[in-house]
Write an enzyme that holds these catalytic residues in place. Structure first.
Site, short mmCIF file in Angstrom:
data_model
loop_
_atom_site.label_atom_id
_atom_site.label_comp_id
_atom_site.label_asym_id
_atom_site.label_seq_id
_atom_site.Cartn_x
_atom_site.Cartn_y
_atom_site.Cartn_z
N GLY A 148 0.80 -1.23 0.00
CA GLY A 148 0.00 0.00 0.00
C GLY A 148 0.83 1.27 0.00
O GLY A 148 0.30 2.36 -0.18
N GLY A 149 2.13 1.15 0.27
CA GLY A 149 3.00 2.33 0.26
C GLY A 149 2.99 3.11 1.55
O GLY A 149 3.43 4.26 1.58
N SER A 150 2.53 2.50 2.66
CA SER A 150 2.42 3.24 3.92
C SER A 150 3.66 3.12 4.80
O SER A 150 3.71 3.73 5.87
CB SER A 150 1.21 2.73 4.70
OG SER A 150 1.38 1.36 5.06
N SER A 182 3.69 -6.49 11.63
CA SER A 182 2.76 -5.46 12.08
C SER A 182 1.98 -5.86 13.33
O SER A 182 1.76 -7.04 13.59
CB SER A 182 1.78 -5.18 10.93
OG SER A 182 0.67 -4.43 11.34
N GLU A 192 10.83 -8.10 5.08
CA GLU A 192 10.84 -6.89 4.24
C GLU A 192 11.24 -7.16 2.79
O GLU A 192 11.91 -6.34 2.15
CB GLU A 192 11.75 -5.83 4.85
CG GLU A 192 11.31 -5.39 6.25
CD GLU A 192 12.15 -4.26 6.82
OE1 GLU A 192 12.58 -3.38 6.05
OE2 GLU A 192 12.37 -4.25 8.05
N LEU A 248 13.77 -12.03 1.65
CA LEU A 248 13.77 -13.48 1.51
C LEU A 248 12.76 -13.93 0.46
O LEU A 248 12.45 -15.12 0.36
CB LEU A 248 13.47 -14.15 2.85
CG LEU A 248 14.54 -13.98 3.93
CD1 LEU A 248 14.09 -14.61 5.24
CD2 LEU A 248 15.88 -14.57 3.49
N ILE A 306 6.13 -12.28 -0.80
CA ILE A 306 4.97 -12.95 -0.20
C ILE A 306 3.78 -12.79 -1.15
O ILE A 306 3.41 -11.66 -1.51
CB ILE A 306 4.64 -12.36 1.18
CG1 ILE A 306 5.83 -12.51 2.13
CG2 ILE A 306 3.39 -13.01 1.77
CD1 ILE A 306 5.74 -11.65 3.37
N TYR A 363 4.49 4.08 22.45
CA TYR A 363 4.44 4.70 21.13
C TYR A 363 4.61 6.19 21.30
O TYR A 363 3.75 6.86 21.88
CB TYR A 363 3.09 4.36 20.50
CG TYR A 363 2.95 4.62 19.03
CD1 TYR A 363 2.84 3.57 18.14
CD2 TYR A 363 2.86 5.91 18.53
CE1 TYR A 363 2.66 3.79 16.77
CE2 TYR A 363 2.70 6.14 17.17
CZ TYR A 363 2.60 5.07 16.30
OH TYR A 363 2.42 5.30 14.96
#
Length: 556
Positions: free
Chosen positions: A138-140, A219, A268, A271, A274, A474
């Protein structure tokens, strides 16, 4: 352009949607006090895309023709806007560079495969032609997992997974769903909900992130206390690697040596790509409530979150903001009129008479899901814990507002950038016993960094994702930049916060991953031996470093 949905090239979300403060009377004075900018000043909008000098594609005609043969002429493009959209994620570093048209290296071609077979052919072609493959969801991403290395001389292919967006099958008896990796969060939940199911995974980026991206970055979602993070949710995976397909079957548990599944989680793209996953799903709950609570101060709030975790309760959300983030939340509220405004004033007057310092109060949200009987039981157990810590029950109203606004915060970064301020986030996790000193150390480090760059700054925090041994903290930070080199100033602040994590016995990231942004702390986090082990996997799968090189660990 394809029908795959993307965010606007210069910021979060889609064109025409953004943060507005005109109906929030407390916001302007809050921002003046926090970072010293006047939100009423005329914003400086991003430059028009026609003014961006886009580097020409370095992909040769032979490579483009071969990719076009695999995906079709509509789904292989060297269009300038498409290539820029696929260059960065959405961190503050990314947004600053995009707005300044800083594009040292961008993808040379963007491809949209329709199925796993096409992904395999693209990966094999990339290796055969010594090209680079960077998977794109999604580019987030906010840690630099998507951008090509600036020194990369080989052709760079951005492999957009957006056409692989279907829920393929639901094993209702086992509570497992087989889902393609390119599906965006809302589209996935819509398909699951139509059959009465949910995955229960709702990260802040939910609207513009994908299942494959969640897995590739490990995530966590807002309801991970109940449903688990993506590492717990994901049971089976299919991953395209050079010349072969890795298949992890969806076994509930196994003792088959080192976990291949765990190796893919958080990898990421290094490997492989996905393409599909089998994930745990749950029946859409009969009842869902998010209740707001108010604590006297941060210490009592932390203690309450710890005690909820150690109790028999199993809420879906345990979130509490420190006093600074609570003040920010109040500042973004719309003007209260009528009975609700009177009730709020009466409550605060009552707390003040009881000796509460209203500058130290902390706002919390606790979520409950399940049958009506179970929700009532959970609220009772949590209520007993909170009563011991002196919390005030604010009812469902604040929780309803939280649900309505929970995916909107990223828009605020664009708003502040338009007005000369930079804001970003860093998150971590640590054992319960280390949370308070971690919190204090991070605040001290950030404030020292603001002094170093000579700018007015702000930092605030919330606790989320409670676990048996600890929790996630956070942090959100913002400062007024000088307009000359905001990235250099950002690096001072960001590095101070990240180093404070490591020095305090916390991790470099709880759920945002490593990418380029955090890679300098990776060895300190996992040890030299751990880094050697990870590098060994990368080298075994990808000796030519064609798969998203430089992410997690620098190229060697």
């Amino acid at each position: 352009m394809t029908d795959v949905k993307h965010m606007k090239w210069w910021g979060w979300g889609v064109e025409g949607v953004g943060f507005h403060h005109e109906d929030k009377p407390g916001f302007a004075p809050f921002v003046v006090d926090a970072v010293g900018i006047d939100v009423w000043r005329e914003p400086v909008p991003p430059i028009d895309f026609s003014e961006v000098a886009v580097p020409p594609s370095q992909a040769g005609a032979e490579l483009i023709d071969a990719l076009t043969l695999i995906v079709g002429p509509e789904y292989a493009t060297v269009d300038d806007l498409e290539r820029v959209v696929h260059t960065y994620g959405k961190s503050i570093r990314d947004l600053i560079r995009l707005r300044a048209a800083i594009l040292p290296r961008i993808p040379d071609v963007v491809v949209y495969p329709a199925d796993e077979s096409a992904v395999q052919r693209i990966v094999d072609l990339a290796v055969a032609t010594n090209s680079v493959i960077i998977p794109f969801g999604g580019g987030s991403n906010i840690v630099g997992s998507l951008e090509p290395l600036p020194t990369e001389t080989r052709p760079v292919i951005s492999l957009d997974m957006g056409r692989l967006s279907r829920v393929l099958e639901i094993d209702e008896y086992s509570g497992l769903a087989t889902i393609q990796a390119g599906v965006l969060g809302p589209d996935m939940e819509e398909q699951l909900n139509a059959r009465g199911w949910t995955m229960g995974h709702f990260p802040d980026s939910f609207t513009y992130s994908t299942l494959g991206g969640w897995i590739a970055t490990r995530s966590s979602g807002m309801q991970s206390d109940k449903y688990g993070d993506i590492a717990e949710i994901t049971k089976g995976i299919r991953v395209v690697q050079p010349g072969k397909l890795l298949v992890v079957r969806p076994i509930p548990s196994s003792a088959t040596g080192p976990s291949v599944r765990e190796a893919i989680l958080g990898s990421e793209g290094r490997l492989g790509v996905i393409t599909e996953a089998v994930v745990q799903v749950h029946r859409v709950p009969e009842k869902r409530e998010v209740i707001g609570y108010l604590f006297r101060d941060w210490d009592s709030a932390l203690a309450a979150m710890h005690d909820i975790n150690k109790s028999d309760a199993a809420p879906s959300i345990t979130r509490v903001s420190d006093a600074r983030e609570t003040a920010f939340s109040f500042s973004t509220s719309k003007a209260s009129h009528g009975i609700s405004g009177q009730v709020q004033k009466a409550l605060f007057a009552f707390l003040k008479r009881r000796g509460w310092n209203l500058d130290e109060v902390c706002l919390s949200f606790i979520g409950y899901e399940g049958s009506s009987a179970n929700v009532a039981h959970q609220k009772s157990v949590v209520g007993d814990v909170l009563k011991k810590h002196g919390a005030i029950n604010l009812g469902k109203g604040p929780g309803t507002l939280y649900d309505q606004k929970k995916f909107d915060t990223p828009y605020l970064r664009d708003f502040l950038l338009d007005r000369g301020a930079a804001a970003d986030v860093s998150e971590t996790s640590a054992p319960w016993s280390k949370l308070k000193p971690l919190y204090d150390n991070v605040f001290a480090a950030a404030n020292k960094a603001y002094d170093e760059i000579g700018m007015k700054g702000w930092i605030m925090c919330h606790l989320s994702h409670s676990m048996h041994a600890g929790a996630c903290l956070y942090f959100t930070f913002a400062f007024t930049h000088d307009g000359v080199d905001p990235i250099a100033q950002y690096d001072v602040v960001k590095s101070a916060i990240q180093q404070a994590f490591i020095d305090s016995g916390a991790t470099l990231s709880h759920h945002h991953s490593v990418g380029l942004e955090h890679s300098q702390w990776e060895v300190a986090d996992i040890s030299e031996a751990g880094a050697d082990l990870v590098q060994g996997m990368f080298t075994a799968v990808d000796p030519g470093e064609n798969l998203n090189p430089g992410k997690i660990l620098p190229t060697r």
